[in-house]
Design a protein around this motif. Sequence first.
Motif, PDB file in Angstrom:
ATOM      1  N   SER A  28      88.776  39.790 107.367  1.00  0.00           N
ATOM      2  CA  SER A  28      89.849  40.775 107.259  1.00  0.00           C
ATOM      3  C   SER A  28      89.569  41.734 106.111  1.00  0.00           C
ATOM      4  CB  SER A  28      91.199  40.084 107.013  1.00  0.00           C
ATOM      5  OG  SER A  28      91.460  39.085 107.971  1.00  0.00           O
ATOM      6  N   GLY A  29      89.903  43.002 106.323  1.00  0.00           N
ATOM      7  CA  GLY A  29      89.821  43.997 105.268  1.00  0.00           C
ATOM      8  C   GLY A  29      91.139  44.731 105.158  1.00  0.00           C
ATOM      9  N   TYR A  30      91.518  45.094 103.948  1.00  0.00           N
ATOM     10  CA  TYR A  30      92.823  45.733 103.778  1.00  0.00           C
ATOM     11  C   TYR A  30      92.828  46.669 102.575  1.00  0.00           C
ATOM     12  CZ  TYR A  30      93.365  41.911 100.369  1.00  0.00           C
ATOM     13  OH  TYR A  30      93.181  41.031  99.321  1.00  0.00           O
ATOM     14  N   THR A  31      93.810  47.554 102.579  1.00  0.00           N
ATOM     15  CA  THR A  31      94.158  48.357 101.422  1.00  0.00           C
ATOM     16  C   THR A  31      95.680  48.380 101.365  1.00  0.00           C
ATOM     17  OG1 THR A  31      93.817  50.490 100.282  1.00  0.00           O
ATOM     18  CG2 THR A  31      94.134  50.559 102.669  1.00  0.00           C
ATOM     19  N   GLY A  32      96.246  49.184 100.474  1.00  0.00           N
ATOM     20  CA  GLY A  32      97.699  49.203 100.391  1.00  0.00           C
ATOM     21  C   GLY A  32      98.199  49.790  99.092  1.00  0.00           C
ATOM     22  N   TRP A  33      99.447  49.518  98.822  1.00  0.00           N
ATOM     23  CA  TRP A  33     100.125  50.027  97.630  1.00  0.00           C
ATOM     24  C   TRP A  33     100.269  48.882  96.638  1.00  0.00           C
ATOM     25  CZ3 TRP A  33     105.860  49.940  96.509  1.00  0.00           C
ATOM     26  CH2 TRP A  33     106.161  50.681  95.357  1.00  0.00           C
ATOM     27  N   GLN A  34      99.623  48.996  95.489  1.00  0.00           N
ATOM     28  CA  GLN A  34      99.599  47.933  94.476  1.00  0.00           C
ATOM     29  C   GLN A  34     100.171  48.429  93.156  1.00  0.00           C
ATOM     30  OE1 GLN A  34      96.056  47.407  92.147  1.00  0.00           O
ATOM     31  NE2 GLN A  34      97.763  46.966  90.775  1.00  0.00           N
ATOM     32  N   THR A  35     101.045  47.624  92.577  1.00  0.00           N
ATOM     33  CA  THR A  35     101.637  47.940  91.279  1.00  0.00           C
ATOM     34  C   THR A  35     101.409  46.772  90.327  1.00  0.00           C
ATOM     35  OG1 THR A  35     103.803  47.007  91.854  1.00  0.00           O
ATOM     36  CG2 THR A  35     103.433  49.345  92.369  1.00  0.00           C
ATOM     37  N   ALA A  36     101.707  46.988  89.044  1.00  0.00           N
ATOM     38  CA  ALA A  36     101.571  45.925  88.038  1.00  0.00           C
ATOM     39  C   ALA A  36     102.682  46.081  87.015  1.00  0.00           C
ATOM     40  CB  ALA A  36     100.211  45.997  87.351  1.00  0.00           C
ATOM     41  N   PRO A  37     103.508  45.056  86.810  1.00  0.00           N
ATOM     42  CA  PRO A  37     104.581  45.141  85.822  1.00  0.00           C
ATOM     43  C   PRO A  37     104.045  45.084  84.396  1.00  0.00           C
ATOM     44  CG  PRO A  37     104.512  42.948  86.774  1.00  0.00           C
ATOM     45  CD  PRO A  37     103.520  43.769  87.528  1.00  0.00           C
ATOM     46  N   HIS A  38     104.932  45.321  83.428  1.00  0.00           N
ATOM     47  CA  HIS A  38     104.575  45.279  82.011  1.00  0.00           C
ATOM     48  C   HIS A  38     103.990  43.914  81.626  1.00  0.00           C
ATOM     49  CE1 HIS A  38     107.247  48.722  82.066  1.00  0.00           C
ATOM     50  NE2 HIS A  38     106.964  48.994  80.808  1.00  0.00           N
ATOM     51  N   SER A  39     103.081  43.938  80.667  1.00  0.00           N
ATOM     52  CA  SER A  39     102.616  42.699  80.047  1.00  0.00           C
ATOM     53  C   SER A  39     102.148  43.011  78.625  1.00  0.00           C
ATOM     54  CB  SER A  39     101.478  42.063  80.846  1.00  0.00           C
ATOM     55  OG  SER A  39     100.300  42.836  80.781  1.00  0.00           O
TER      56      SER A  39
END
Length: 220
Positions: A28-39
């Motif tokens: 399987s191959g994929y892309t998409g919308w990725q976010t990252a919260p504060h750290s």
Amino acid sequence: MKTLILSATVSVAALSSLPASAQEFEISGYTGWQTAPHSRVSGDYPGTGASYDALIGWEGKSFEMPPYYGIRGTWWRSETFGLALELTHTKVYAPDDERKKLGFDRMEFTDGHNILTVNAMKRWPEYWGSATPYVGAGLGIAVPHVDVETTAGDKTYGYQLTGPAVKLLAGLSYPINDRFSVFGEYQFTYSSNEADLEGGGSLKTDIKTNALNFGVSLKF
């Protein structure tokens, strides 16, 4: 990067050594919308030994080059259970104002905050007509491309093995024909990272990502 390739080789060998009762293999191959919260980011400045500690509001910028993507190979051992080897190329950027205030001209993992995991996969064939819901959970390592530069000019640029990683996912797959299917899923990753900076410095941070993925699978 050599560590990444070695780990992938060992993981593939381990999975391939299982009893030959697998009913199918799927890539399987994929892309998409990725976010990252504060750290929180902490460590020592290169060349000085002085420490820093700050809360960073990471940006994902999923569709900017290099893009966010992932590849997963799944050995379905039965109609409902499988094992998978997965590489997810996540991305995080420190916002301009936050990194400059902290004393950095660059602070990002953008040629991949690469998460390599071995997953346990569970699916429910034809649970909703032809659609197949599935879930997965994995353990592995983080191998980011560390791109960090201080305002004093100390620059770190390269791949490092920075720590352990965890992955959780849930999605729905729909067949196009006997071999191809499309899918959508939610994916969460967590990694504990400790990177070495040129000039004797260090950077520590826990990175979490949330992503909505869409992709295509090929069944063998």
